[in-house]
Motif scaffolding. Structure first.
Motif, PDB file in Angstrom:
ATOM      1  N   PRO A 183       0.762  -1.280   0.122  1.00 22.47           N
ATOM      2  CA  PRO A 183       0.079  -0.167   0.185  1.00 22.47           C
ATOM      3  C   PRO A 183       1.052   1.372   0.133  1.00 22.47           C
ATOM      4  CG  PRO A 183      -0.932  -1.667   1.388  1.00 22.47           C
ATOM      5  CD  PRO A 183       0.444  -2.269   1.133  1.00 22.47           C
ATOM      6  N   ASN A 184       2.075   1.268   0.546  1.00 23.74           N
ATOM      7  CA  ASN A 184       2.812   2.482   0.666  1.00 23.74           C
ATOM      8  C   ASN A 184       3.386   2.749  -0.637  1.00 23.74           C
ATOM      9  OD1 ASN A 184       4.926   0.435   0.492  1.00 23.74           O
ATOM     10  ND2 ASN A 184       5.645   1.090   2.514  1.00 23.74           N
ATOM     11  N   GLY A 185       3.478   1.762  -1.841  1.00 26.19           N
ATOM     12  CA  GLY A 185       4.195   1.886  -3.119  1.00 26.19           C
ATOM     13  C   GLY A 185       5.469   1.783  -3.113  1.00 26.19           C
ATOM     14  N   GLU A 186       6.092   0.886  -2.192  1.00 29.32           N
ATOM     15  CA  GLU A 186       7.588   0.590  -2.163  1.00 29.32           C
ATOM     16  C   GLU A 186       7.853  -0.652  -2.832  1.00 29.32           C
ATOM     17  OE1 GLU A 186       9.564   1.236   1.307  1.00 29.32           O
ATOM     18  OE2 GLU A 186       8.720   3.322   1.918  1.00 29.32           O
ATOM     19  N   TRP A 187       6.782  -1.621  -2.818  1.00 29.51           N
ATOM     20  CA  TRP A 187       7.530  -2.838  -2.861  1.00 29.51           C
ATOM     21  C   TRP A 187       6.242  -3.739  -3.898  1.00 29.51           C
ATOM     22  CZ3 TRP A 187      12.161  -3.251  -1.600  1.00 29.51           C
ATOM     23  CH2 TRP A 187      12.401  -2.633  -0.277  1.00 29.51           C
ATOM     24  N   ILE A 188       7.055  -4.691  -4.758  1.00 26.37           N
ATOM     25  CA  ILE A 188       6.208  -5.895  -5.479  1.00 26.37           C
ATOM     26  C   ILE A 188       6.805  -7.212  -5.054  1.00 26.37           C
ATOM     27  CG2 ILE A 188       5.624  -6.550  -7.619  1.00 26.37           C
ATOM     28  CD1 ILE A 188       6.895  -4.043  -8.997  1.00 26.37           C
ATOM     29  N   ALA A 189       5.616  -7.774  -4.379  1.00 27.10           N
ATOM     30  CA  ALA A 189       5.979  -9.235  -3.793  1.00 27.10           C
ATOM     31  C   ALA A 189       5.376 -10.242  -4.985  1.00 27.10           C
ATOM     32  CB  ALA A 189       5.402  -9.491  -2.654  1.00 27.10           C
ATOM     33  N   PHE A 190       6.463 -11.018  -5.835  1.00 28.20           N
ATOM     34  CA  PHE A 190       5.850 -11.874  -6.852  1.00 28.20           C
ATOM     35  C   PHE A 190       5.991 -13.331  -6.018  1.00 28.20           C
ATOM     36  CE2 PHE A 190       7.656  -8.781  -9.640  1.00 28.20           C
ATOM     37  CZ  PHE A 190       6.772  -8.543 -10.513  1.00 28.20           C
ATOM     38  N   ALA A 191       4.852 -14.027  -6.497  1.00 27.96           N
ATOM     39  CA  ALA A 191       4.777 -15.420  -6.035  1.00 27.96           C
ATOM     40  C   ALA A 191       5.715 -16.298  -7.210  1.00 27.96           C
ATOM     41  CB  ALA A 191       3.470 -15.845  -6.033  1.00 27.96           C
ATOM     42  N   ALA A 192       6.755 -16.591  -6.832  1.00 30.87           N
ATOM     43  CA  ALA A 192       7.736 -17.217  -7.813  1.00 30.87           C
ATOM     44  C   ALA A 192       7.637 -18.698  -7.585  1.00 30.87           C
ATOM     45  CB  ALA A 192       9.097 -16.564  -7.674  1.00 30.87           C
ATOM     46  N   SER A 193       8.286 -19.439  -8.209  1.00 26.99           N
ATOM     47  CA  SER A 193       8.465 -20.883  -8.483  1.00 26.99           C
ATOM     48  C   SER A 193       9.300 -21.411  -7.100  1.00 26.99           C
ATOM     49  CB  SER A 193       9.207 -21.273  -9.652  1.00 26.99           C
ATOM     50  OG  SER A 193      10.518 -20.986  -9.519  1.00 26.99           O
ATOM     51  N   ALA A 194       8.666 -22.702  -6.888  1.00 29.30           N
ATOM     52  CA  ALA A 194       9.448 -23.463  -5.686  1.00 29.30           C
ATOM     53  C   ALA A 194       9.086 -22.993  -4.320  1.00 29.30           C
ATOM     54  CB  ALA A 194      10.964 -23.630  -6.109  1.00 29.30           C
ATOM     55  N   GLY A 195       7.902 -22.230  -3.982  1.00 25.25           N
ATOM     56  CA  GLY A 195       7.747 -21.869  -2.893  1.00 25.25           C
ATOM     57  C   GLY A 195       8.502 -20.489  -2.513  1.00 25.25           C
ATOM     58  N   TYR A 196       8.991 -19.888  -3.430  1.00 26.74           N
ATOM     59  CA  TYR A 196       9.748 -18.475  -3.142  1.00 26.74           C
ATOM     60  C   TYR A 196       8.804 -17.199  -3.287  1.00 26.74           C
ATOM     61  CZ  TYR A 196      14.470 -20.368  -2.458  1.00 26.74           C
ATOM     62  OH  TYR A 196      15.417 -21.098  -2.288  1.00 26.74           O
ATOM     63  N   ILE A 197       9.172 -16.405  -2.533  1.00 30.79           N
ATOM     64  CA  ILE A 197       8.418 -15.083  -2.839  1.00 30.79           C
ATOM     65  C   ILE A 197       9.556 -13.997  -3.227  1.00 30.79           C
ATOM     66  CG2 ILE A 197       7.113 -13.043  -1.821  1.00 30.79           C
ATOM     67  CD1 ILE A 197       5.712 -14.964  -0.024  1.00 30.79           C
ATOM     68  N   MET A 198       9.504 -13.454  -4.432  1.00 28.72           N
ATOM     69  CA  MET A 198      10.751 -12.605  -4.698  1.00 28.72           C
ATOM     70  C   MET A 198      10.193 -11.184  -4.425  1.00 28.72           C
ATOM     71  SD  MET A 198      12.557 -11.994  -8.290  1.00 28.72           S
ATOM     72  CE  MET A 198      13.476 -13.547  -8.131  1.00 28.72           C
ATOM     73  N   LEU A 199      10.774 -10.264  -3.444  1.00 34.44           N
ATOM     74  CA  LEU A 199      10.653  -8.839  -3.161  1.00 34.44           C
ATOM     75  C   LEU A 199      11.167  -8.092  -3.966  1.00 34.44           C
ATOM     76  CD1 LEU A 199       8.673  -7.253  -1.183  1.00 34.44           C
ATOM     77  CD2 LEU A 199      10.677  -6.989   0.270  1.00 34.44           C
ATOM     78  N   VAL A 200      10.726  -7.044  -4.744  1.00 34.80           N
ATOM     79  CA  VAL A 200      11.382  -6.470  -5.673  1.00 34.80           C
ATOM     80  C   VAL A 200      11.018  -4.859  -5.355  1.00 34.80           C
ATOM     81  CG1 VAL A 200      11.425  -5.589  -8.216  1.00 34.80           C
ATOM     82  CG2 VAL A 200      11.305  -8.099  -7.384  1.00 34.80           C
ATOM     83  N   SER A 201      11.763  -3.883  -5.718  1.00 38.76           N
ATOM     84  CA  SER A 201      11.732  -2.352  -5.384  1.00 38.76           C
ATOM     85  C   SER A 201      10.581  -2.015  -6.606  1.00 38.76           C
ATOM     86  CB  SER A 201      12.854  -1.646  -5.436  1.00 38.76           C
ATOM     87  OG  SER A 201      12.572  -0.207  -5.407  1.00 38.76           O
ATOM     88  N   ALA A 202       9.767  -1.512  -6.202  1.00 36.80           N
ATOM     89  CA  ALA A 202       8.501  -0.763  -6.963  1.00 36.80           C
ATOM     90  C   ALA A 202       9.184   0.485  -7.803  1.00 36.80           C
ATOM     91  CB  ALA A 202       7.244  -0.249  -6.419  1.00 36.80           C
ATOM     92  N   ASN A 214       7.254 -23.678   2.585  1.00 36.30           N
ATOM     93  CA  ASN A 214       7.336 -24.797   2.406  1.00 36.30           C
ATOM     94  C   ASN A 214       6.366 -25.772   1.471  1.00 36.30           C
ATOM     95  OD1 ASN A 214       9.249 -24.869   4.482  1.00 36.30           O
ATOM     96  ND2 ASN A 214       7.595 -25.233   6.233  1.00 36.30           N
ATOM     97  N   CYS A 215       5.788 -24.954   0.687  1.00 38.90           N
ATOM     98  CA  CYS A 215       5.014 -25.199  -0.317  1.00 38.90           C
ATOM     99  C   CYS A 215       4.810 -24.422  -1.327  1.00 38.90           C
ATOM    100  CB  CYS A 215       3.720 -25.725   0.135  1.00 38.90           C
ATOM    101  SG  CYS A 215       2.943 -24.227   1.009  1.00 38.90           S
ATOM    102  N   SER A 216       4.129 -24.545  -2.545  1.00 42.49           N
ATOM    103  CA  SER A 216       4.242 -23.455  -3.584  1.00 42.49           C
ATOM    104  C   SER A 216       3.298 -22.192  -3.001  1.00 42.49           C
ATOM    105  CB  SER A 216       3.434 -24.209  -4.741  1.00 42.49           C
ATOM    106  OG  SER A 216       2.001 -24.455  -4.456  1.00 42.49           O
ATOM    107  N   VAL A 217       3.630 -21.061  -3.612  1.00 45.60           N
ATOM    108  CA  VAL A 217       2.736 -20.122  -3.178  1.00 45.60           C
ATOM    109  C   VAL A 217       1.405 -19.914  -4.026  1.00 45.60           C
ATOM    110  CG1 VAL A 217       2.899 -17.345  -2.777  1.00 45.60           C
ATOM    111  CG2 VAL A 217       4.803 -18.897  -2.751  1.00 45.60           C
ATOM    112  N   GLU A 218       0.322 -19.936  -3.411  1.00 44.97           N
ATOM    113  CA  GLU A 218      -0.839 -19.979  -3.933  1.00 44.97           C
ATOM    114  C   GLU A 218      -1.541 -18.516  -3.931  1.00 44.97           C
ATOM    115  OE1 GLU A 218      -1.818 -22.166  -6.348  1.00 44.97           O
ATOM    116  OE2 GLU A 218      -0.105 -23.331  -5.598  1.00 44.97           O
ATOM    117  N   ALA A 219      -1.383 -17.680  -2.776  1.00 45.44           N
ATOM    118  CA  ALA A 219      -1.978 -16.608  -2.510  1.00 45.44           C
ATOM    119  C   ALA A 219      -1.074 -15.615  -1.749  1.00 45.44           C
ATOM    120  CB  ALA A 219      -3.216 -16.580  -1.840  1.00 45.44           C
ATOM    121  N   LEU A 220      -0.786 -14.497  -1.904  1.00 46.55           N
ATOM    122  CA  LEU A 220      -0.292 -13.527  -1.117  1.00 46.55           C
ATOM    123  C   LEU A 220      -0.816 -12.014  -1.079  1.00 46.55           C
ATOM    124  CD1 LEU A 220       3.240 -12.585  -2.823  1.00 46.55           C
ATOM    125  CD2 LEU A 220       0.912 -13.104  -3.947  1.00 46.55           C
TER     126      LEU A 220
END
Length: 398
Positions: A183-202, A214-220
């Motif tokens: 909401p503050n406009g700083e971050w994009i969090a991608f649901a990547a493969s193999a259970g990873y969440i990749m945090l990226v600067s907006a 410990n499992c695939s990311v289905e919702a965030l």
């Protein structure tokens, strides 16, 4: 940028790039036309015969039982999608709506319930779009089942491709199909493969951190204060990650035990709720503050009791979405035709009168409420964005 200025720039850009182009008219088969006419007549009869439909602004003290929705012209009637609509979102400043889907096209419409005129459109040749969303500084992030993503800058009209992003170990992800924006406009969090969440600067579009389930990311989703990422998947646990310290601070078990398919947190006021949709179709509503309170000491699996368990869906609850005042929760499944319900959050009961058997929803793949909740837009498998005016939030007879 003010919403009116944003719309003006998009319209100017559309006029320059589409001189003499006729907008497509929606083409519905006879059955769909019949359903539309029947439902509109049904809604008009309700409006004409019930004084209860004269509602105050803001949906104050929305009552359980019935909610009245008036069918409007499709939001994308002037340029329907040529494939499944996977994203719809209203701009925070008004009733400008974006739509995007598997036909690789981002479109903007000015929604008034009648004309719903097209403002602009952009096609991406190599990206069937699975998600699109406005950022806080009026860019649009566009992603799909690819290792790269795009962003569209509204002010400049430039579409920029961001190649595959590598983490600190130099590893690139194979898919970035789902994401959440802080909401503050700083971050994009991608649901990547193999259970990873990749945090990226907006702002820079550069990698910042990784989180792991410990499992695939289905919702965030981000917390309203942008401090935490909440994510869940097949193990039915909701993970709470601290963005500033790049670590997991809590794991919450979703009662029922089936994999998570949908997740949302309500706006911070007047009350904060969290909704968790599951593969079984059950949607649990929790007190967000109690359910996501950070644990002190070692990380354990917290097991709060839901306030309500909604059991009206029989296939995976792929969509859970709160409206602007947290009184209505929309739940839907893309795996069953017409599988959409609206829930009165305080009581945990489904509104019984809408949608009806005559509501031609199709297979719902995405939805959004307008900022004041007077409109509900639903994107479906036919490329249509169905538009409904929610009477309790309209302030006048619609």
């Amino acid at each position: 940028m003010a919403g009116t200025e944003l719309e003006r720039r998009l319209r100017a850009r559309f006029s320059r790039s589409n001189v003499g182009q006729a907008w497509a008219e929606p083409k519905n088969n006879a059955d769909e036309d019949s359903s539309d006419d029947e439902e509109e007549s049904f809604a008009q009869d309700l409006l004409a015969n019930s004084d209860r439909l004269i509602a105050g602004r803001g949906g104050a003290n929305l009552r359980p039982g019935n909610i009245f929705a008036l069918r409007c012209k499709d939001a994308n009637q002037h340029d329907p999608s040529k494939a499944v609509v996977r994203s719809v979102q209203f701009h925070s400043s008004g009733e400008l709506l974006l739509t995007a889907g598997l036909d690789k096209t981002l479109r903007f419409f000015q929604v008034d319930g009648e004309e719903n005129s097209k403002v602009h459109g952009v096609m991406l040749k190599d990206l069937p779009i699975t998600q699109a969303a406005f950022t806080a500084d009026d860019q649009v992030i566009l992603s799909g089942d690819k290792p790269h993503f795009y962003y569209y800058d509204v002010q400049s009209g430039v579409v920029q491709r961001v190649p595959s992003i590598r983490n600190a170990a130099g590893k690139a992800q194979s898919t970035l199909a789902k994401f959440a924006l802080s909401p503050n406009g700083e971050w994009i969090a991608f649901a990547a493969s193999a259970g990873y969440i990749m945090l990226v600067s907006a702002k820079t579009k550069q990698w910042a951190a990784d989180f792991k389930l410990n499992c695939s990311v289905e919702a965030l989703v981000f917390s309203p204060d942008s401090r935490y990422i909440l994510a869940s998947g097949r193990d039915a646990e909701v993970y709470k990650f601290d963005v500033r310290h790049s670590r997991c601070v809590q794991r919450m078990y979703n009662e029922g035990g089936t994999g998570t398919t949908g997740l949302d947190i309500s706006p911070p006021q007047p009350h904060r709720y969290m909704a968790v949709g599951s593969e079984s179709g059950v949607v649990n509503i929790y007190d967000s503050v109690a359910a996501t309170a950070a644990s002190a000491g070692s990380i354990g699996v917290y097991r709060p009791k839901p306030l309500h368990a909604i059991m009206n869906l029989t296939t995976p609850a792929t969509i859970v979405k709160f409206n602007s005042d947290s009184q209505v929760l929309a739940i839907a499944s893309s795996e069953k035709k017409d599988a959409l319900r609206l829930v009165h959050v305080t009581t945990g009961t489904v509104f019984a009168n809408w949608p009806t058997q005559r509501t031609p929803l199709g297979y719902p793949f995405c939805l959004d409420f307008s900022p004041s909740s007077n409109f509900l837009a639903v994107g479906n498998d036919k490329g249509r964005v169905l538009l409904y005016r929610l009477i309790p939030y309209s302030g006048t007879r619609a």
